[in-house]
Enzyme design. Structure first.
Site, PDB file in Angstrom:
ATOM      1  N   TYR A 209       0.950  -1.172   0.083  1.00 14.29           N
ATOM      2  CA  TYR A 209       0.052  -0.137   0.091  1.00 14.29           C
ATOM      3  C   TYR A 209       1.033   1.297  -0.091  1.00 14.29           C
ATOM      4  O   TYR A 209       1.563   1.517   1.050  1.00 14.29           O
ATOM      5  CB  TYR A 209      -0.939   0.132   1.250  1.00 14.29           C
ATOM      6  CG  TYR A 209      -2.185  -0.908   0.990  1.00 14.29           C
ATOM      7  CD1 TYR A 209      -3.467  -0.311   0.877  1.00 14.29           C
ATOM      8  CD2 TYR A 209      -2.092  -2.366   1.167  1.00 14.29           C
ATOM      9  CE1 TYR A 209      -4.305  -0.932   0.876  1.00 14.29           C
ATOM     10  CE2 TYR A 209      -3.295  -2.823   0.920  1.00 14.29           C
ATOM     11  CZ  TYR A 209      -4.534  -2.305   0.889  1.00 14.29           C
ATOM     12  OH  TYR A 209      -5.701  -3.090   0.776  1.00 14.29           O
ATOM     13  N   HIS A 241      -4.167  -2.764  -8.043  1.00 17.93           N
ATOM     14  CA  HIS A 241      -5.525  -3.679  -7.497  1.00 17.93           C
ATOM     15  C   HIS A 241      -6.690  -2.525  -6.957  1.00 17.93           C
ATOM     16  O   HIS A 241      -7.669  -2.486  -7.548  1.00 17.93           O
ATOM     17  CB  HIS A 241      -5.293  -4.240  -6.426  1.00 17.93           C
ATOM     18  CG  HIS A 241      -6.532  -4.712  -5.376  1.00 17.93           C
ATOM     19  ND1 HIS A 241      -7.070  -3.993  -4.322  1.00 17.93           N
ATOM     20  CD2 HIS A 241      -7.374  -5.858  -5.504  1.00 17.93           C
ATOM     21  CE1 HIS A 241      -8.365  -4.566  -4.201  1.00 17.93           C
ATOM     22  NE2 HIS A 241      -8.538  -5.750  -4.811  1.00 17.93           N
ATOM     23  N   HIS A 242      -6.219  -1.393  -6.468  1.00 18.08           N
ATOM     24  CA  HIS A 242      -6.996  -0.170  -6.369  1.00 18.08           C
ATOM     25  C   HIS A 242      -6.409   1.093  -6.087  1.00 18.08           C
ATOM     26  O   HIS A 242      -5.336   1.096  -5.613  1.00 18.08           O
ATOM     27  CB  HIS A 242      -8.047  -0.410  -5.338  1.00 18.08           C
ATOM     28  CG  HIS A 242      -7.437  -0.271  -3.735  1.00 18.08           C
ATOM     29  ND1 HIS A 242      -7.612  -1.180  -2.901  1.00 18.08           N
ATOM     30  CD2 HIS A 242      -7.152   0.658  -3.219  1.00 18.08           C
ATOM     31  CE1 HIS A 242      -7.064  -0.945  -1.838  1.00 18.08           C
ATOM     32  NE2 HIS A 242      -6.958   0.585  -1.993  1.00 18.08           N
ATOM     33  N   HIS A 309      -2.969   0.518  -4.019  1.00 19.10           N
ATOM     34  CA  HIS A 309      -2.552  -0.945  -3.574  1.00 19.10           C
ATOM     35  C   HIS A 309      -1.931  -1.551  -4.856  1.00 19.10           C
ATOM     36  O   HIS A 309      -2.694  -1.919  -5.796  1.00 19.10           O
ATOM     37  CB  HIS A 309      -4.121  -1.454  -2.975  1.00 19.10           C
ATOM     38  CG  HIS A 309      -4.016  -2.994  -2.648  1.00 19.10           C
ATOM     39  ND1 HIS A 309      -5.032  -3.658  -2.260  1.00 19.10           N
ATOM     40  CD2 HIS A 309      -2.721  -3.798  -2.683  1.00 19.10           C
ATOM     41  CE1 HIS A 309      -4.738  -4.923  -1.937  1.00 19.10           C
ATOM     42  NE2 HIS A 309      -3.359  -4.807  -2.217  1.00 19.10           N
ATOM     43  N   HIS A 390     -17.066  -3.496  -2.054  1.00 18.96           N
ATOM     44  CA  HIS A 390     -15.311  -4.139  -1.977  1.00 18.96           C
ATOM     45  C   HIS A 390     -15.250  -5.075  -0.913  1.00 18.96           C
ATOM     46  O   HIS A 390     -15.477  -4.942   0.105  1.00 18.96           O
ATOM     47  CB  HIS A 390     -14.553  -2.921  -1.752  1.00 18.96           C
ATOM     48  CG  HIS A 390     -12.891  -3.409  -1.605  1.00 18.96           C
ATOM     49  ND1 HIS A 390     -12.434  -3.722  -2.836  1.00 18.96           N
ATOM     50  CD2 HIS A 390     -12.023  -3.295  -0.658  1.00 18.96           C
ATOM     51  CE1 HIS A 390     -11.141  -4.055  -2.418  1.00 18.96           C
ATOM     52  NE2 HIS A 390     -10.978  -3.700  -1.060  1.00 18.96           N
ATOM     53  N   HIS A 392     -12.230  -9.018  -0.874  1.00 20.75           N
ATOM     54  CA  HIS A 392     -11.105  -9.400  -1.488  1.00 20.75           C
ATOM     55  C   HIS A 392     -11.477 -10.641  -2.232  1.00 20.75           C
ATOM     56  O   HIS A 392     -12.825 -10.919  -2.227  1.00 20.75           O
ATOM     57  CB  HIS A 392      -9.850  -9.574  -0.735  1.00 20.75           C
ATOM     58  CG  HIS A 392      -9.354  -8.174  -0.381  1.00 20.75           C
ATOM     59  ND1 HIS A 392      -8.241  -8.121   0.500  1.00 20.75           N
ATOM     60  CD2 HIS A 392      -9.737  -7.045  -0.886  1.00 20.75           C
ATOM     61  CE1 HIS A 392      -8.109  -6.674   0.573  1.00 20.75           C
ATOM     62  NE2 HIS A 392      -8.563  -6.054  -0.290  1.00 20.75           N
ATOM     63  N   MET A 465     -11.794  -7.793   3.389  1.00 22.44           N
ATOM     64  CA  MET A 465     -12.422  -6.811   3.758  1.00 22.44           C
ATOM     65  C   MET A 465     -14.063  -6.985   3.434  1.00 22.44           C
ATOM     66  O   MET A 465     -14.175  -7.762   2.759  1.00 22.44           O
ATOM     67  CB  MET A 465     -12.016  -5.674   2.682  1.00 22.44           C
ATOM     68  CG  MET A 465     -10.445  -5.057   3.211  1.00 22.44           C
ATOM     69  SD  MET A 465     -10.063  -3.485   2.371  1.00 22.44           S
ATOM     70  CE  MET A 465      -8.539  -3.219   2.985  1.00 22.44           C
TER      71      MET A 465
END
Length: 618
Positions: A209, A241-242, A309, A390, A392, A465
């Site tokens: 992150y 990823h985001h 991320h 959201h 995972h 998450m």
């Protein structure tokens, strides 16, 4: 009978024949489009009518053989719903509603629920256009819903109906998305501003992150951000990823440089008010034309935290990245300033998911009764217009449910077929109003059959998450409202002797995760008292407690009775039937080549009536 004669008769009789039935979905330009395969051989257009619950598809494939389009599930192609068609060398057309008996075997449905609107072939492409109900009464047809839909597309090189796995593709799509960015106007005075990390060396770790703090554009008067899109380097797309942009309170003392968002320096985790966000699979997003993110007033943030991320699962060395978010803003103001409210399960290891679980539900509660107190000013009713889901890799479904005065009011948003690889901001078909005192509950559904150890809440992709971001107006200072269960109660219900939360968390490793204990843990988490944490943009925190209310599942609506074939008694569902429009059905002959134009001009009901009157076989 020739096409010319048929068409002449249609013209003569059209004014004398009343239209029968409803229009079977859109017949003009289809608003949405996407390639379904990596080589851009299969191109899909589609559109839908929410009132009649009809969806129209146009599939164009670079082949002179047969083509097929349908819906499949996450786990197997067996049972997939597939509509197939093509044009024979002699010009005759074939078209059929079918399903997959197993991974490779096609079988025609007893009830033909797809309605042909056009089928053509030239030297390069075969193009098939048809409509179908969102939900038919045929159990072989899969429902079209607002969930993530796994669209199955396939084709052959000739007219032999045989599936080839090399020419079969599955792509997750939000088929019933309400707004598409390409449909919206861009103001002439639009200004572009990029928020990005420059030449960042991605660590060789599985999960990173990376955070940095950047200024927002300086403007002399109020502006609105109305659109954003990801900025991704092509060779790094699979590693990002985001990307999230958090607004910082103007009193915040911010660090410089780039560092781990949740590492040793807590300053890099400051700022928790999400304003825009992108996740894997998403594209650009343009806000509805009456809302925007405010810039340039004393109440607006001047700095943001940019969080990226990275998932470097192959531990590649020496990869540099300059990804970020591109903002579009204008001085042409919208009616409302928007905000984002983060809901769900507070992300830390008290959130646990047992291994080997076919199904495990987690809950995060939000109580809005203290919003006004922590906001520091009256909080107007919140009008929710969009959302982002959201989890995972273990996530399978999410929903946000609203309660008022102890009674369930509505499901604000949900997806029962969540796909980790398609996370995108979606607009609601309505504006959902949240009043002070309402409770909001997020439920996340997980599956961990492929895991042999506990999964804990956390930032890594292999952690979990449970978050839903609600996009709303008018904005207030609340950034998040999330809950978590009393872990001491949960551990004690599982037979573990613990006296504090840390012991309770560690005790989960002592449990033998049998199916019985998995269900017992799920029940204990649901019945435990929830701790609710409310935060503001200035990092003020207020805690409260509550209990998880029951969720009353929505009932499925009525199915649409087929007009293209018999529905056997055993196929009828308890939800009952809706009458279908009179429609063209049956096998095709050369005459069918005349029909798409006539059907578009006069409607399928008129067409069927005329053909029956003229005794033309179709």
């Amino acid at each position: 009978m020739t096409c010319a004669l048929l068409f002449g008769l249609f013209l003569l009789m059209a004014l004398a024949v009343p239209s029968q039935g409803k229009r079977l979905g859109p017949t003009s330009r289809l608003r949405y489009s996407r390639f379904l395969d990596p080589s851009n051989v299969i191109f899909l257009r589609w559109d839908f009518d929410l009132e009649t619950e009809i969806i129209t598809f146009e599939l164009q494939v670079r082949t002179t053989g047969w083509v097929g389009l349908g819906v499949t599930s996450r786990y197997t192609r067996a049972g997939s719903d597939l509509v197939v068609g093509g044009v024979l060398p002699d010009g005759n057309v074939y078209f059929s509603d079918q399903h997959l008996v197993d991974e490779d075997t096609l079988e025609e449905d007893g009830s033909q629920d797809a309605e042909l609107q056009g089928l053509t072939e030239d030297a390069v492409y075969t193009t098939m256009r048809f409509s179908r109900p969102f939900r038919s009464c045929d159990p072989h047809d899969q429902d079209i819903t607002s969930d993530t839909i796994r669209v199955l597309a396939t084709y052959g090189l000739d007219d032999t109906l045989k599936l080839d796995r090399d020419r079969t593709f599955v792509k997750s799509i939000f088929l019933l998305q309400i707004v598409h960015p390409d449909d919206l106007d861009v103001p002439e005075d639009t200004i572009i501003h990029d928020l990005e990390i420059t030449d960042f060396l991605i660590p060789e770790d599985d999960t990173t992150y990376a955070c940095t703090f950047l200024p927002l554009p300086i403007v002399s008067k109020k502006h609105h951000i109305f659109k954003f899109e990801p900025k991704l380097l092509e060779h790094n797309e699979t590693m990002v990823h985001h990307i999230l942009v958090y607004a910082c309170g103007n009193a915040s003392v911010l660090p410089t440089g780039i560092s781990d968002c949740y590492g040793a320096d807590p300053a890099f985790s400051l700022c928790s008010q999400v304003i825009v966000g992108w996740a894997v699979g998403g594209t650009s997003y343009q806000f509805p034309d009456d809302v925007g993110v405010s810039l340039g007033t004393p109440l607006d943030p001047q700095w943001i935290r940019l969080e990226i991320h990275y998932s470097n699962f192959h531990n590649l060395p020496g990869v540099y990245d300059s990804s970020g978010i591109r903002l579009y803003y204008t001085a042409r103001l919208r009616k409302y300033d928007m905000g984002v409210l983060q809901l769900g399960f507070f992300t830390f290891p008290i959130h646990f998911i047992p291994p080997g679980a076919e199904s495990f539900l987690s809950y995060g509660l939000c109580k809005t009764e203290k919003f006004e107190e922590i906001n520091g000013a009256p909080v107007p009713d919140i009008q929710v217009y969009g959302y982002l889901l959201h989890t995972h890799l273990a996530g399978r479904a999410l929903q946000a449910v609203q309660y008022r005065n102890g009674a369930q009011l509505r499901t604000i948003c949900k997806d029962d077929s969540y796909d980790f690889n398609l996370q995108e901001t979606r607009d609601l078909p309505y504006r959902a109003e949240i009043k002070p005192g309402d409770e909001l509950l997020v439920e996340c559904h997980y599956q961990t059959l492929d895991r042999d150890s506990l999964t804990f809440g956390g930032p890594s992709t292999i952690n979990e998450m449970c978050l839903i971001f609600l996009f709303y107006y008018p904005r207030n200072n609340i950034s998040s409202c999330m809950g978590y269960p009393d872990i001491i109660h949960v551990a004690q219900e599982l037979g573990e002797e613990v006296s504090d939360s840390m012991e309770g968390m560690m005790a989960m490793n002592n449990v033998e995760w049998t199916p019985e204990n998995i269900k017992k843990a799920e029940k204990a988490c649901k019945e435990a008292q929830q701790m609710v944490i409310i935060k503001t943009i200035d990092e003020l925190v207020e805690n409260t407690t509550g209990w998880i209310p029951e969720i009353i599942p929505a009932t499925r609506g009525p199915c649409l009775e087929s007009s293209g074939g018999k529905v056997e008694p055993q196929d009828q569902t308890p939800a009952g039937f809706r009458a279908a429009p009179v429609a063209l059905s049956g096998s095709s002959t050369a005459t069918l080549r005349c029909l798409p134009l006539a059907a578009l001009l006069f409607g399928q009901g008129v067409l069927s009536w005329l053909l029956a009157t003229l005794q033309v076989g179709v």
